[in-house]
Write a protein that holds these residues in place. Structure first.
Motif, mmCIF file in Angstrom:
data_model
loop_
_atom_site.group_PDB
_atom_site.id
_atom_site.type_symbol
_atom_site.label_atom_id
_atom_site.label_comp_id
_atom_site.label_asym_id
_atom_site.label_seq_id
_atom_site.Cartn_x
_atom_site.Cartn_y
_atom_site.Cartn_z
ATOM 1 N N ILE A 107 -10.329 33.281 39.966
ATOM 2 C CA ILE A 107 -11.744 33.016 39.691
ATOM 3 C C ILE A 107 -11.947 31.958 38.608
ATOM 4 C CG2 ILE A 107 -12.085 34.881 38.033
ATOM 5 C CD1 ILE A 107 -14.474 34.044 40.869
ATOM 6 N N ALA A 108 -11.111 31.959 37.585
ATOM 7 C CA ALA A 108 -11.260 30.971 36.516
ATOM 8 C C ALA A 108 -10.951 29.563 37.017
ATOM 9 C CB ALA A 108 -10.376 31.328 35.333
ATOM 10 N N ALA A 109 -9.922 29.425 37.834
ATOM 11 C CA ALA A 109 -9.582 28.111 38.376
ATOM 12 C C ALA A 109 -10.716 27.577 39.240
ATOM 13 C CB ALA A 109 -8.287 28.184 39.174
ATOM 14 N N LEU A 110 -11.329 28.452 40.024
ATOM 15 C CA LEU A 110 -12.453 28.019 40.861
ATOM 16 C C LEU A 110 -13.664 27.663 40.004
ATOM 17 C CD1 LEU A 110 -12.081 30.596 43.766
ATOM 18 C CD2 LEU A 110 -11.289 28.226 43.678
ATOM 19 N N GLY A 111 -13.872 28.395 38.920
ATOM 20 C CA GLY A 111 -14.948 28.046 37.991
ATOM 21 C C GLY A 111 -14.704 26.703 37.320
ATOM 22 N N TRP A 112 -13.442 26.426 37.005
ATOM 23 C CA TRP A 112 -13.114 25.137 36.410
ATOM 24 C C TRP A 112 -13.398 23.979 37.363
ATOM 25 C CZ3 TRP A 112 -12.509 23.221 31.793
ATOM 26 C CH2 TRP A 112 -12.248 24.086 30.743
ATOM 27 N N LEU A 113 -13.310 24.222 38.668
ATOM 28 C CA LEU A 113 -13.632 23.153 39.620
ATOM 29 C C LEU A 113 -15.088 22.728 39.488
ATOM 30 C CD1 LEU A 113 -11.749 24.310 42.828
ATOM 31 C CD2 LEU A 113 -10.985 22.751 41.036
ATOM 32 N N LEU A 114 -15.964 23.701 39.269
ATOM 33 C CA LEU A 114 -17.383 23.366 39.059
ATOM 34 C C LEU A 114 -17.567 22.570 37.776
ATOM 35 C CD1 LEU A 114 -19.003 26.780 40.046
ATOM 36 C CD2 LEU A 114 -18.925 24.674 41.395
#
Length: 125
Positions: free
Chosen positions: A36-43
Motif C-alpha cells: 500500500i505504501a509503494a502504491l501511495g508513493w506512485l501518487l
C-alpha cells in the motif's frame, strides 16, 4: 532574475532528492499482501513533479524534481560495499522504483508549458 530562477530549480532538485530518500525507506508497508505504501508513493511521485511543473510554467519544472528522485532512488537501490541496500527486490520495491519512474515520466510528459511565474513581471504585463 536569473539567480532566483536558479535557486528555485536547485530547490526543486533537492525536493526530488528528499522524496527519493524518504520513499526509499518508507515504501515497504503492506496491508495483507498489497504494498500500500509503494502504491501511495506512485501518487506522490506523479503529483509533486506535475504540480511543480505547473507552478514553474513548464516541463523543466517537472523534470528537475523527477531527476532528483531518480538519482537518489536508483543510488539507494544499488548494493553498497557493505552489502546493504534501501530498496529491496520485492514487490514493494519494484512498484516503488519502476512504477515511480513511470509516474515521474508521465508527470513530465503531461505538464504543459505556459511560461514561468518567475519570469513574469509583477504587474502582469
Amino acid at each position: 532574475m536569473r539567480p532566483v530562477t536558479g535557486a528555485a530549480y536547485g530547490m526543486l532538485f533537492l525536493l526530488g532528492l528528499v522524496l527519493g530518500v524518504i520513499g526509499a525507506f518508507e515504501h515497504s508497508w503492506y496491508v495483507g499482501t498489497v504494498p500500500i505504501a509503494a502504491l501511495g508513493w506512485l501518487l506522490i511521485l506523479f503529483a509533486v513533479p506535475y504540480g511543480m511543473g505547473r507552478l514553474m510554467g513548464g516541463r523543466l519544472g517537472a523534470a528537475v524534481p523527477a531527476v532528483g528522485w531518480l538519482v537518489s532512488s536508483f543510488l539507494l537501490a544499488t548494493r553498497q560495499p557493505a552489502g546493504d541496500l534501501a530498496i529491496a527486490g520485492d514487490s514493494s520495491g519494484y512498484w516503488y522504483l519502476y512504477g515511480g519512474a513511470v509516474a515521474v515520466a508521465a508527470a513530465v510528459l503531461l505538464t504543459r508549458s505556459s511560461g514561468s511565474w518567475l519570469l513574469k513581471s509583477p504587474g502582469g504585463t
